[in-house]
Design a protein around this motif. Structure first.
Motif, mmCIF file in Angstrom:
data_model
loop_
_atom_site.group_PDB
_atom_site.id
_atom_site.type_symbol
_atom_site.label_atom_id
_atom_site.label_comp_id
_atom_site.label_asym_id
_atom_site.label_seq_id
_atom_site.Cartn_x
_atom_site.Cartn_y
_atom_site.Cartn_z
ATOM 1 N N ASN A 743 0.720 -1.104 0.081
ATOM 2 C CA ASN A 743 0.060 -0.211 0.005
ATOM 3 C C ASN A 743 0.938 1.156 -0.058
ATOM 4 O OD1 ASN A 743 -1.823 2.258 0.819
ATOM 5 N ND2 ASN A 743 -3.275 0.858 1.688
ATOM 6 N N GLU A 744 0.946 1.615 -1.335
ATOM 7 C CA GLU A 744 1.648 2.982 -1.232
ATOM 8 C C GLU A 744 1.657 4.212 -0.364
ATOM 9 O OE1 GLU A 744 3.455 6.170 -4.528
ATOM 10 O OE2 GLU A 744 1.587 5.301 -4.835
ATOM 11 N N THR A 745 0.173 4.492 -0.503
ATOM 12 C CA THR A 745 -0.407 5.468 0.389
ATOM 13 C C THR A 745 0.152 5.331 1.829
ATOM 14 O OG1 THR A 745 -2.116 5.872 -1.112
ATOM 15 C CG2 THR A 745 -2.171 6.809 0.897
ATOM 16 N N SER A 746 -0.220 4.151 2.302
ATOM 17 C CA SER A 746 0.143 3.937 3.611
ATOM 18 C C SER A 746 1.674 4.024 4.119
ATOM 19 C CB SER A 746 -0.244 2.385 4.309
ATOM 20 O OG SER A 746 0.023 2.251 5.513
ATOM 21 N N MET A 747 2.447 3.474 3.161
ATOM 22 C CA MET A 747 3.856 3.468 3.308
ATOM 23 C C MET A 747 4.621 5.126 3.470
ATOM 24 S SD MET A 747 4.709 0.589 0.541
ATOM 25 C CE MET A 747 6.253 0.660 0.378
ATOM 26 N N ARG A 748 4.055 5.791 2.543
ATOM 27 C CA ARG A 748 4.339 7.246 2.534
ATOM 28 C C ARG A 748 3.884 7.983 3.852
ATOM 29 N NH1 ARG A 748 7.028 8.732 -1.701
ATOM 30 N NH2 ARG A 748 6.614 7.457 -3.853
ATOM 31 N N SER A 749 2.697 7.602 4.378
ATOM 32 C CA SER A 749 2.217 8.283 5.390
ATOM 33 C C SER A 749 2.574 7.882 6.771
ATOM 34 C CB SER A 749 0.752 8.675 5.442
ATOM 35 O OG SER A 749 -0.037 7.151 5.556
ATOM 36 N N ARG A 750 2.599 6.411 6.939
ATOM 37 C CA ARG A 750 2.823 5.928 8.170
ATOM 38 C C ARG A 750 4.127 5.299 8.352
ATOM 39 N NH1 ARG A 750 -2.856 2.139 9.174
ATOM 40 N NH2 ARG A 750 -4.444 4.247 8.846
ATOM 41 N N GLY A 751 4.916 5.034 7.317
ATOM 42 C CA GLY A 751 6.091 4.369 6.969
ATOM 43 C C GLY A 751 6.071 2.964 7.223
ATOM 44 N N THR A 778 21.863 -1.874 15.506
ATOM 45 C CA THR A 778 22.312 -1.106 14.138
ATOM 46 C C THR A 778 21.763 -1.416 13.030
ATOM 47 O OG1 THR A 778 23.835 -3.028 13.796
ATOM 48 C CG2 THR A 778 24.893 -1.278 15.051
ATOM 49 N N CYS A 779 20.647 -2.362 12.979
ATOM 50 C CA CYS A 779 19.698 -2.349 11.950
ATOM 51 C C CYS A 779 18.856 -1.362 11.605
ATOM 52 C CB CYS A 779 19.083 -3.910 12.205
ATOM 53 S SG CYS A 779 18.208 -4.249 13.523
ATOM 54 N N ASN A 780 18.590 -0.501 12.881
ATOM 55 C CA ASN A 780 17.673 0.466 12.940
ATOM 56 C C ASN A 780 18.119 1.519 12.293
ATOM 57 O OD1 ASN A 780 15.359 -0.789 13.889
ATOM 58 N ND2 ASN A 780 16.362 -0.701 16.033
ATOM 59 N N LEU A 781 19.510 1.626 12.166
ATOM 60 C CA LEU A 781 19.966 2.926 11.326
ATOM 61 C C LEU A 781 19.318 2.782 9.817
ATOM 62 C CD1 LEU A 781 23.693 2.517 12.245
ATOM 63 C CD2 LEU A 781 22.207 4.376 13.017
ATOM 64 N N TRP A 782 19.201 1.871 9.368
ATOM 65 C CA TRP A 782 18.454 1.526 8.126
ATOM 66 C C TRP A 782 17.038 1.984 8.112
ATOM 67 C CZ3 TRP A 782 22.878 -0.724 8.930
ATOM 68 C CH2 TRP A 782 23.866 -0.939 7.778
ATOM 69 N N SER A 783 16.410 1.910 9.266
ATOM 70 C CA SER A 783 15.101 2.124 9.138
ATOM 71 C C SER A 783 15.080 3.673 9.422
ATOM 72 C CB SER A 783 14.613 1.705 10.579
ATOM 73 O OG SER A 783 14.191 0.492 10.514
ATOM 74 N N ILE A 793 9.785 11.161 6.814
ATOM 75 C CA ILE A 793 9.180 10.611 8.043
ATOM 76 C C ILE A 793 10.378 11.029 9.068
ATOM 77 C CG2 ILE A 793 8.045 9.257 9.943
ATOM 78 C CD1 ILE A 793 6.563 7.935 7.213
ATOM 79 N N PRO A 794 10.576 12.121 9.795
ATOM 80 C CA PRO A 794 11.498 12.147 10.643
ATOM 81 C C PRO A 794 11.637 10.982 11.674
ATOM 82 C CG PRO A 794 9.638 13.636 11.379
ATOM 83 C CD PRO A 794 9.469 13.151 9.817
ATOM 84 N N ARG A 795 12.616 10.768 12.396
ATOM 85 C CA ARG A 795 12.828 9.728 13.341
ATOM 86 C C ARG A 795 11.938 9.645 14.461
ATOM 87 N NH1 ARG A 795 19.207 10.703 13.900
ATOM 88 N NH2 ARG A 795 18.725 11.058 11.796
ATOM 89 N N ALA A 796 11.830 10.928 15.005
ATOM 90 C CA ALA A 796 10.885 10.751 16.186
ATOM 91 C C ALA A 796 9.489 10.494 15.878
ATOM 92 C CB ALA A 796 10.799 12.467 16.547
ATOM 93 N N LYS A 797 9.056 10.433 14.520
ATOM 94 C CA LYS A 797 7.647 10.013 14.243
ATOM 95 C C LYS A 797 7.700 8.622 13.585
ATOM 96 C CE LYS A 797 5.551 14.650 13.383
ATOM 97 N NZ LYS A 797 4.899 15.511 12.464
ATOM 98 N N ALA A 798 8.881 8.112 13.085
ATOM 99 C CA ALA A 798 8.922 6.839 12.472
ATOM 100 C C ALA A 798 8.678 5.671 13.599
ATOM 101 C CB ALA A 798 10.590 6.741 12.008
ATOM 102 N N HIS A 799 9.134 6.043 14.734
ATOM 103 C CA HIS A 799 9.031 5.120 15.899
ATOM 104 C C HIS A 799 8.831 5.768 17.170
ATOM 105 C CE1 HIS A 799 9.416 1.554 18.286
ATOM 106 N NE2 HIS A 799 9.485 0.531 17.159
ATOM 107 N N GLU A 800 7.998 5.225 18.053
ATOM 108 C CA GLU A 800 7.474 5.906 18.993
ATOM 109 C C GLU A 800 8.484 5.855 20.335
ATOM 110 O OE1 GLU A 800 5.345 2.051 20.970
ATOM 111 O OE2 GLU A 800 4.172 3.731 20.278
ATOM 112 N N ALA A 801 9.617 4.924 20.035
ATOM 113 C CA ALA A 801 10.907 4.884 20.824
ATOM 114 C C ALA A 801 11.772 5.861 20.672
ATOM 115 C CB ALA A 801 11.376 3.520 20.759
ATOM 116 N N LEU A 802 11.846 6.613 19.595
ATOM 117 C CA LEU A 802 12.761 7.777 19.140
ATOM 118 C C LEU A 802 12.091 9.014 19.474
ATOM 119 C CD1 LEU A 802 14.288 6.165 15.699
ATOM 120 C CD2 LEU A 802 14.995 5.998 18.376
ATOM 121 N N SER A 803 10.915 9.198 20.443
ATOM 122 C CA SER A 803 10.651 10.407 20.645
ATOM 123 C C SER A 803 11.674 11.134 21.464
ATOM 124 C CB SER A 803 9.309 10.546 21.370
ATOM 125 O OG SER A 803 9.406 9.769 22.532
#
Length: 919
Positions: A743-751, A778-783, A793-803
């Motif tokens: 789902n391209e739309t979901s990927m671009r909006s939610r990651g 270190t695998c999360n560097l790619w995420s 999508i900035p890191r703070a929004k890409a995953h809740e653990a990075l707020s």
């Protein structure tokens, strides 16, 4: 040498009945050798007459000496001496204890001599099984081409002596055991005999466990566990399947790491990795093992040159060894790792005639390098060990303490569990120890990979399983109705798969199957389908090439390819759901649902129990180019390739290609998902172009070439072996994740953090990984990189653990504990790298990942690797980062700190504010 089937026919020609003496109570024979086969079996399944071969000679064993002097058995006795005699016209020698046999043979015109000693001039020698003076001569006679007819029973002999270890002390066994036949002290039932038209089955189990208890106690004397937790190796799991083989070290799933066996007059001990020969904690066991293998002879202990460390460990315990490149003629025990040039026949005869063999090897790396080739069938170590009843599998075991069997407590064994499974299936009642049936299924599937053609010991198990499984409907495992793994139904799924892969007739084996991988309404094309497959692989690892074809289950397909391709090491694979679920408690599908095999002939027939997409596995650096592959028994599956498949063609496929699975592909990523999910995708191009953008970012950060040498794969499954997703080739995910993949739309909006996280795992390199600390970091560097550079999508929004609040809390918590390295894991470890990236950008990472690919002789320990990273990163950014890494608790060495002291101080060190606040 004639095949067992031909030999059985020769021995039974004209035999219409078994008229045995009623007062002669025979003993049951135990058959373990690959050459041994049953000739006479009673109604209870006990073998009473058997035959075998050894060296250049042959052997017939009867379970009571009176059978050899019974005139009613003349047709069989004549057949026996005729088959045994490899030198036409050579006289038949008969020991004086069997003088009536000489008269029987003479009466039928056979040149017979009564001889008190075996002589080389004889073609066959006939003797009872009680002679204690001629054992060595009889073995030598048989080995050099003579035929031996021997009869006796051991139950009465056992009752008259003090030594109860009949298998290893009865005189006859010291001769016949070299050919894999033993007299036992079990009485044979004589109520009913049937003359078999074809070779009878060998029973799965003959009770003889007590004969092995002393061996187990001797090997484990003073040892409560086998601890390899600090060995830094992952040993292969051993399959213990021989009647005289037994496990010595087991994990909680009954996986075996070390096993031993009796074979002939000799002994064998096998470890699942040669590194176990060097583990100091195993020193007491290694000493026990060598002494047991020597059998009290105080003979020469030969250690293979490559294993000289073992020699040092044995010397500590007072055992002198001789370091040699190969087995020597005067050796009592030989310790070695089997390689491709292993002399199978020489080593088997060395053991059969009394030698001790100490073997250490693992097969999982060999299996990884040889996809589609069963290690049970082709791994060099197994070519030797299978006949001893111990095989090395491709399954690895976690290093750790392994429990040892305790006296008086039953231990899992393949044959005893199979016998109990047989009883339960037949009577619909019975109990098996917890975990045994869950182990039986995969063990049985592995055992069935051993080539069985004309090897009665293996063929009998095949016949038993075919008979059992053909009577019952194969269970269907689904999420709604899962199958409990540790039960007969769970074992059936694995055993049926193993039988199918061994070539059994599937129409007789199981009824129609319907699950998420197949459809009873899907029928293969009546005409063969030919596809062009790109068999060039510029990568350094094997690669699956999609064919766009799907194989309905429960059939035999036929694959044809050009002669040149048949010698190019190509493999074929049916199915992409490669996860092994044999350790799952519940099964939502079969535990193993793919089939791989070699395409080593221009035309190949392949059995397929489970349905699946069809792949050609191409070896590394292959330059074969396009190859025409013709498949009989396939259907077309939905397949969209970016840049090649038109929208019109895609819509047509959605209407006509009814296979339940399809693929979306670019040169860099292939997504395998259910067709039902693809039907809503009117145009796959936008989502695949986005995937290619993300894959380019993955390659860019990893300093890897783009397009990828081998496209990554993500496969959806109803059940996977670990986690919500896991890395590998392919990356595996649950069906619930499919929508976020396409789902391209979901990927671009939610990651899509999870899939990129797994792609990051696939980019990790040992040189700059500090396991276990950075495994999930270190695998999360790619995420982070993909979300920010491609998806915006900035890191703070890409995953809740990075707020920001979460990040700050973790830093303070870690420093509050004193920055212990043991707690530097996952998100805490990632924070270290994120701080560096936020200060210096992505370029240093990119440069370092590229540089590490050129480095050799990298440190093997975490301390060395971490100090190398401190040094390299500091040099890249031209700042002294030692205080930064020390703040995180890294073990920075003084010499590294001194070397970097000349670099400018990092004034902006983000850890300073926390350290100051702490003060």
């Amino acid at each position: 040498m004639a095949t067992p089937s031909a030999a059985f026919e020769a021995l039974m020609k004209g035999v219409t009945s078994w008229d045995v003496p009623e007062d002669a109570v025979p003993c049951e024979l135990l058959l373990i050798g690959e050459a041994s086969f049953p000739v006479m079996v009673n109604d209870m399944g006990q073998v009473l007459i058997a035959a075998s071969s050894y060296g250049r000679g042959r052997l017939v064993v009867v379970s009571h000496e009176d059978y050899l002097v019974e005139a009613q058995l003349t047709p069989f006795l004549l057949n026996a001496v005729g088959w045994l005699c490899s030198s036409p016209g050579a006289p038949i020698g008969v020991h004086p204890s069997l003088t009536p046999l000489a008269k029987i043979l003479e009466g039928s015109g056979v040149d017979t001599k009564v001889e008190s000693e075996v002589k080389d001039s004889l073609g066959v020698y006939c003797i009872d099984a009680y002679n204690e003076t001629m054992m060595e001569k009889l073995v030598k006679f048989m080995k050099h081409g003579g035929g031996l007819l021997i009869g006796g029973q051991a139950w009465d002999w056992a009752s008259q002596g003090d030594d109860e270890r009949v298998l290893f002390t009865f005189p006859g066994n010291l001769v016949t055991s070299v050919a894999g036949i033993y007299f036992t002290d079990n009485k044979g039932d004589t109520s009913f005999f049937k003359v078999s038209k074809k070779m009878p089955k060998i029973p799965v189990l003959v009770s003889c466990e007590d004969d092995l208890s002393e061996d187990r106690e001797e090997l484990l004397h003073g040892i409560s566990e086998l601890d390899i937790s600090n060995s830094d190796c992952f040993p292969s799991q051993l399959l213990v399947h021989g009647a005289l083989a037994f496990p010595l070290g087991l994990d909680s799933y009954h996986g075996c790491v070390i096993a031993a066996a009796r074979y002939g007059r000799g002994r064998v001990v096998v470890t699942g990795h040669k590194v176990l020969f060097t583990v100091g904690k195993l020193g007491p066991f290694l000493l026990n093992a060598v002494r047991w293998l020597d059998g009290g002879r105080r003979g020469k202990i030969v250690v293979q040159t490559e294993l000289r460390t073992l020699s040092g460990l044995l010397a500590v315990g007072g055992i002198d060894t001789s370091i040699e490149p190969n087995l020597t003629s005067d050796a009592s025990v030989y310790c070695f790792e089997p390689a491709s040039e292993v002399g199978v026949k020489e080593l088997q005869e060395f053991v059969a005639e009394g030698g001790g063999l100490f073997v250490g090897a693992q097969a999982w790396w060999w299996a990884f390098k040889n996809p589609g080739v069963s290690p049970l069938a082709r791994f060099p170590g197994n070519l030797l060990l299978n006949s001893f009843g111990i095989s090395i599998t491709s399954q690895s075991l976690n290093p750790g303490p392994f429990r040892t069997p305790k006296a008086g407590i039953r231990t899992y064994h393949f044959r005893s569990t199979l016998a109990e499974f047989q009883v339960i299936m037949g009577r619909k009642r019975g109990n098996v120890e917890k975990g045994w049936l869950a182990k039986l299924g995969p063990d049985g599937a592995a055992f069935l990979q051993i080539p069985a053609e004309e090897i009665p010991a293996y063929m009998s198990v095949h016949r038993l399983l075919r008979k059992l499984l053909s009577r019952y409907r194969l269970p269907v495992a689904t999420r709604e109705n899962p199958v409990i793994n540790d039960c007969c139904r769970g074992a059936m799924l694995s055993l049926a798969t193993g039988l199918a892969h061994s070539g059994s007739d599937l129409s007789l084996l199981v009824p129609e199957i319907e699950d998420m991988y197949s459809s009873p309404y899907l029928r293969p094309s009546e005409s063969p389908i030919t596809v062009e497959v790109n068999c060039t692989n510029p990568g350094t690892r094997y690669c699956w090439m999609s064919t766009g074809l799907y194989i309905p289950g429960r059939q035999i397909i036929e694959v044809s390819l050009p002669e040149a391709a048949a010698s190019a090491d190509l493999k074929i694979q049916i199915g992409c759901h490669t996860d092994d679920l044999t350790r799952a408690s519940k099964l939502f599908r079969g535990p193993l649902v793919i089939n791989r095999c070699c395409l080593d002939k221009p035309t190949k027939s392949i059995t397929c129990l489970w349905s699946g997409l069809l792949y050609i596995i191409v070896p590394q650096n292959s330059k074969l180019g396009s190859v025409s592959i013709t498949v009989k028994g396939a259907v077309h599956a939905p397949y969209y390739k970016l840049g090649k498949t038109s929208i019109e063609e895609w819509k047509r496929q959605m209407q006509e290609n009814l296979a339940p699975w399809g693929e979306l592909a670019t040169n860099n990523i292939i997504l395998t998902v259910p067709t039902t999910k693809l039907q809503a995708l009117e145009n796959p191009e936008p989502v695949l172009r986005l995937w290619d953008e993300m894959m380019q970012a993955v390659a860019r950060l990893a300093a890897q070439p783009f397009p990828f040498r081998r496209p990554e794969r993500i496969v959806a499954d109803v059940q996977i072996s670990a986690g919500w997703m896991h890395s590998g080739y392919p990356i595996m995910c649950h069906l619930e994740s499919v929508q976020e993949l396409i789902n391209e739309t979901s990927m671009r909006s939610r990651g899509l953090w999870g899939p990129i996280h797994e792609l990051g795992h696939n980019q990790q390199q040992d040189g700059w990984e500090f396991r276990p600390h950075t495994t999930e970091a270190t695998c999360n560097l790619w995420s982070v990189y993909v979300h920010e550079t491609v998806l915006g999508i900035p890191r703070a929004k890409a995953h809740e653990a990075l707020s920001p609040p979460e990040r700050e809390r973790r830093i303070k918590d870690h420093l509050g504990k004193g920055a212990p390295l043991c707690d530097w894991n996952v998100w805490t470890a990632l924070e270290t790298y994120l701080q560096l990236q936020e200060a210096f950008g992505w370029e240093p990472f990119n440069q370092l990942f590229a540089e590490y690919q050129t480095l050799s002789h990298l440190p093997e320990d975490n301390t060395g690797r971490m100090n190398l990273w401190v040094k390299k990163f500091s040099e890249k950014v031209k700042k002294n980062l030692v205080p930064f890494f020390e703040a995180w608790g890294w073990p920075v060495q003084k010499e590294v700190a001194d070397r970097l002291a000349s670099l400018p101080e990092w004034q902006e060190n983000p850890m300073q504010v926390y350290l100051c606040a702490k003060k």
